[in-house]
Design a protein around this motif. Structure first.
Motif, PDB file in Angstrom:
ATOM      1  N   LEU A 255     -15.580 -39.031   1.919  1.00  0.00           N
ATOM      2  CA  LEU A 255     -15.437 -37.776   2.497  1.00  0.00           C
ATOM      3  C   LEU A 255     -14.275 -37.111   1.538  1.00  0.00           C
ATOM      4  CD1 LEU A 255     -14.492 -38.451   6.374  1.00  0.00           C
ATOM      5  CD2 LEU A 255     -16.438 -36.923   5.138  1.00  0.00           C
ATOM      6  N   LEU A 256     -13.466 -37.869   0.941  1.00  0.00           N
ATOM      7  CA  LEU A 256     -12.511 -37.117  -0.204  1.00  0.00           C
ATOM      8  C   LEU A 256     -13.267 -36.667  -1.261  1.00  0.00           C
ATOM      9  CD1 LEU A 256      -9.380 -39.324   0.437  1.00  0.00           C
ATOM     10  CD2 LEU A 256      -9.662 -37.228   1.191  1.00  0.00           C
ATOM     11  N   ILE A 257     -14.243 -37.525  -1.862  1.00  0.00           N
ATOM     12  CA  ILE A 257     -14.970 -37.269  -2.772  1.00  0.00           C
ATOM     13  C   ILE A 257     -15.800 -35.987  -2.550  1.00  0.00           C
ATOM     14  CG2 ILE A 257     -17.128 -37.984  -4.257  1.00  0.00           C
ATOM     15  CD1 ILE A 257     -16.034 -40.730  -4.017  1.00  0.00           C
ATOM     16  N   PHE A 258     -16.278 -35.807  -1.374  1.00  0.00           N
ATOM     17  CA  PHE A 258     -17.343 -34.716  -1.018  1.00  0.00           C
ATOM     18  C   PHE A 258     -16.279 -33.333  -0.875  1.00  0.00           C
ATOM     19  CE2 PHE A 258     -18.112 -31.593   2.624  1.00  0.00           C
ATOM     20  CZ  PHE A 258     -19.476 -31.298   2.112  1.00  0.00           C
ATOM     21  N   LEU A 259     -15.164 -33.564  -0.308  1.00  0.00           N
ATOM     22  CA  LEU A 259     -14.174 -32.364  -0.126  1.00  0.00           C
ATOM     23  C   LEU A 259     -13.704 -32.153  -1.634  1.00  0.00           C
ATOM     24  CD1 LEU A 259     -12.174 -30.857   1.528  1.00  0.00           C
ATOM     25  CD2 LEU A 259     -10.556 -32.449   1.345  1.00  0.00           C
ATOM     26  N   GLY A 260     -13.353 -32.890  -2.618  1.00  0.00           N
ATOM     27  CA  GLY A 260     -12.899 -32.649  -3.783  1.00  0.00           C
ATOM     28  C   GLY A 260     -14.014 -31.782  -4.620  1.00  0.00           C
ATOM     29  N   SER A 261     -15.454 -32.354  -4.477  1.00  0.00           N
ATOM     30  CA  SER A 261     -16.313 -31.618  -5.146  1.00  0.00           C
ATOM     31  C   SER A 261     -16.910 -30.340  -4.563  1.00  0.00           C
ATOM     32  CB  SER A 261     -17.590 -32.572  -5.267  1.00  0.00           C
ATOM     33  OG  SER A 261     -17.174 -33.700  -5.634  1.00  0.00           O
ATOM     34  N   THR A 262     -16.648 -30.144  -3.493  1.00  0.00           N
ATOM     35  CA  THR A 262     -16.782 -28.924  -2.566  1.00  0.00           C
ATOM     36  C   THR A 262     -15.968 -27.873  -2.951  1.00  0.00           C
ATOM     37  OG1 THR A 262     -17.952 -30.012  -0.859  1.00  0.00           O
ATOM     38  CG2 THR A 262     -17.232 -27.779  -0.357  1.00  0.00           C
ATOM     39  N   ILE A 263     -14.673 -28.069  -2.890  1.00  0.00           N
ATOM     40  CA  ILE A 263     -13.584 -27.128  -3.467  1.00  0.00           C
ATOM     41  C   ILE A 263     -14.005 -26.816  -4.879  1.00  0.00           C
ATOM     42  CG2 ILE A 263     -10.975 -26.943  -3.889  1.00  0.00           C
ATOM     43  CD1 ILE A 263     -10.517 -28.700  -1.443  1.00  0.00           C
ATOM     44  N   GLY A 264     -14.097 -27.611  -5.863  1.00  0.00           N
ATOM     45  CA  GLY A 264     -14.067 -27.539  -7.093  1.00  0.00           C
ATOM     46  C   GLY A 264     -15.507 -26.492  -7.417  1.00  0.00           C
ATOM     47  N   MET A 265     -16.526 -26.698  -6.723  1.00  0.00           N
ATOM     48  CA  MET A 265     -17.644 -25.703  -6.974  1.00  0.00           C
ATOM     49  C   MET A 265     -17.425 -24.501  -6.215  1.00  0.00           C
ATOM     50  SD  MET A 265     -20.893 -28.534  -6.304  1.00  0.00           S
ATOM     51  CE  MET A 265     -21.228 -29.949  -7.094  1.00  0.00           C
ATOM     52  N   ALA A 266     -16.826 -24.497  -5.108  1.00  0.00           N
ATOM     53  CA  ALA A 266     -16.570 -23.147  -4.363  1.00  0.00           C
ATOM     54  C   ALA A 266     -15.583 -22.243  -5.260  1.00  0.00           C
ATOM     55  CB  ALA A 266     -15.991 -23.428  -3.097  1.00  0.00           C
ATOM     56  N   PHE A 267     -14.475 -23.094  -5.941  1.00  0.00           N
ATOM     57  CA  PHE A 267     -13.428 -22.366  -6.813  1.00  0.00           C
ATOM     58  C   PHE A 267     -14.311 -21.777  -7.892  1.00  0.00           C
ATOM     59  CE2 PHE A 267     -10.569 -22.498 -10.430  1.00  0.00           C
ATOM     60  CZ  PHE A 267      -9.676 -21.471  -9.757  1.00  0.00           C
ATOM     61  N   VAL A 268     -15.300 -22.365  -8.595  1.00  0.00           N
ATOM     62  CA  VAL A 268     -15.725 -21.953  -9.927  1.00  0.00           C
ATOM     63  C   VAL A 268     -16.957 -20.595  -9.259  1.00  0.00           C
ATOM     64  CG1 VAL A 268     -17.412 -22.412 -11.617  1.00  0.00           C
ATOM     65  CG2 VAL A 268     -15.747 -23.847 -11.013  1.00  0.00           C
ATOM     66  N   GLU A 269     -17.484 -20.772  -8.239  1.00  0.00           N
ATOM     67  CA  GLU A 269     -18.572 -19.820  -7.714  1.00  0.00           C
ATOM     68  C   GLU A 269     -17.678 -18.525  -7.477  1.00  0.00           C
ATOM     69  OE1 GLU A 269     -20.335 -21.461  -4.234  1.00  0.00           O
ATOM     70  OE2 GLU A 269     -21.786 -22.681  -5.685  1.00  0.00           O
TER      71      GLU A 269
END
Length: 344
Positions: A255-269
């Protein structure tokens, strides 16, 4: 690169019964939390940066350009789908707010983008994730990553990788469909009970919160299934079931891996949407360097996310085998105790 990455790796060698003969033998990787998996990913990236940067440039970068720029997407289709979603939400009893409009447009854009970019996702991104998983396995085994060997292996595993990806698409689509049906049903139920729209928002938010947890678990299982289809001789539904078994006891790290990746992608988007699509300096020359830079950042996040999924697979497999060993030891102890009782 001949040494095993990660000083905490156990010296005993474990080979899964499902691994193909052409895959390198990988030593046991101890269970890790999300931060340790990130550190391990950085060590692996530093061990062979040329291979992973080649994958990023040739396979991940084109997909990132298509996903961020929406070059192949018709805005009218997105708008029409978004308006239908807004009408459905309002008819269900939700108040028409700016947040609801933005959410519907974002959901519509994501659905249309996934459908339009499906050929790229099925080719470039799928090959990229397979090559990343294979490269991580090679580095763990202290073996040099050779492109010719991967191409030979890719011909053998292409069928099961594609089959697993199609099952993943069906699983995620079904999850989204169930969520929309459940959300409409909950909102309509409270609307029938004559609750005002301001009150209906709260059960709707609760439904979204529950769905977020279920969706996160689904994505973790699907990502792990993709790695399994590359490194083990299983595919499709069996890969998903194998992923469900492996993830037991390691859900928090996933879950933490998913959360970190999602935040990173959303930030760049968000940066790409704001800096490249909306803003520009003077004649718009800022897009010439900000656009490629943000695409590169997005590609790097996708690369790290795929690498972390591969590392997560190895630590889940090791944890699962340790649990099996512990269970066997407990059974042996119980058998010995029962024999001693019989003797006495």
């Amino acid at each position: 690169m001949g040494q095993l990455i990660g000083a905490q790796s156990s010296p005993r060698s474990i080979r899964s019964a499902h691994l193909r003969p052409e895959l390198p033998e990988v030593d046991a990787v101890p269970p890790m939390n999300a931060l340790e998996i990130l550190r391990e990913t950085v060590r692996i990236l530093r061990a062979d940066p040329s291979s992973f940067m080649t994958i990023l440039a040739l396979l991940v970068f084109p997909v990132s350009i298509a996903l961020l720029s929406n070059a192949f997407i018709d805005a009218s289709i997105v708008g029409a789908l978004a308006r239908r979603l807004i009408l459905l939400a309002v008819a269900s009893g939700l108040p028409l707010t700016h947040f609801l409009k933005q959410l519907c447009y974002h959901l519509a854009g994501t659905v249309v983008s996934s459908i339009v970019c499906f050929p790229l996702l099925l080719t470039f991104l799928l090959v990229a994730k397979a090559s990343i998983a294979y490269s991580v396995a090679c580095i763990y085994a202290g073996k040099r990553v050779v492109a010719a060997e991967f191409i030979t292996m890719a011909r053998r595993i292409a069928g099961r990788v594609v089959t697993t990806y199609l099952w993943v698409c069906v699983t995620i689509s079904s999850c989204l469909a169930v969520f929309l049906v459940l959300l409409v049903a909950v909102c309509n139920a409270f609307a029938v009970l004559m609750y005002p729209p301001q009150i209906i928002v709260y059960p709707a938010l609760l439904t979204v919160l529950v769905f977020s947890m279920v969706y996160a678990h689904t994505i973790i299982i699907c990502n792990l299934a993709g790695v399994i289809s590359v490194l083990e001789d299983v595919s499709g539904l069996m890969a998903l079931l194998r992923s469900v078994r492996l993830i037991r006891g390691q859900t928090q790290a996933g879950l933490l891996i998913f959360l970190g990746s999602t935040i990173g992608m959303a930030f760049v988007e968000g940066l790409f949407e704001h800096r490249v699509k909306t803003l520009s300096y003077g004649d718009g020359s800022s897009r010439l360097w900000e656009g490629p830079l943000l695409v590169l950042m997005y590609s790097f996040v996708v690369l790290v996310d795929s690498m972390m999924s591969a590392v997560f697979y190895f630590t889940c497999r090791s944890f699962s085998m340790e649990m099996i060993t512990a269970d066997d030891s407990m059974e042996e102890q119980e058998m010995i105790a029962s024999k001693l009782e019989d003797v006495s």
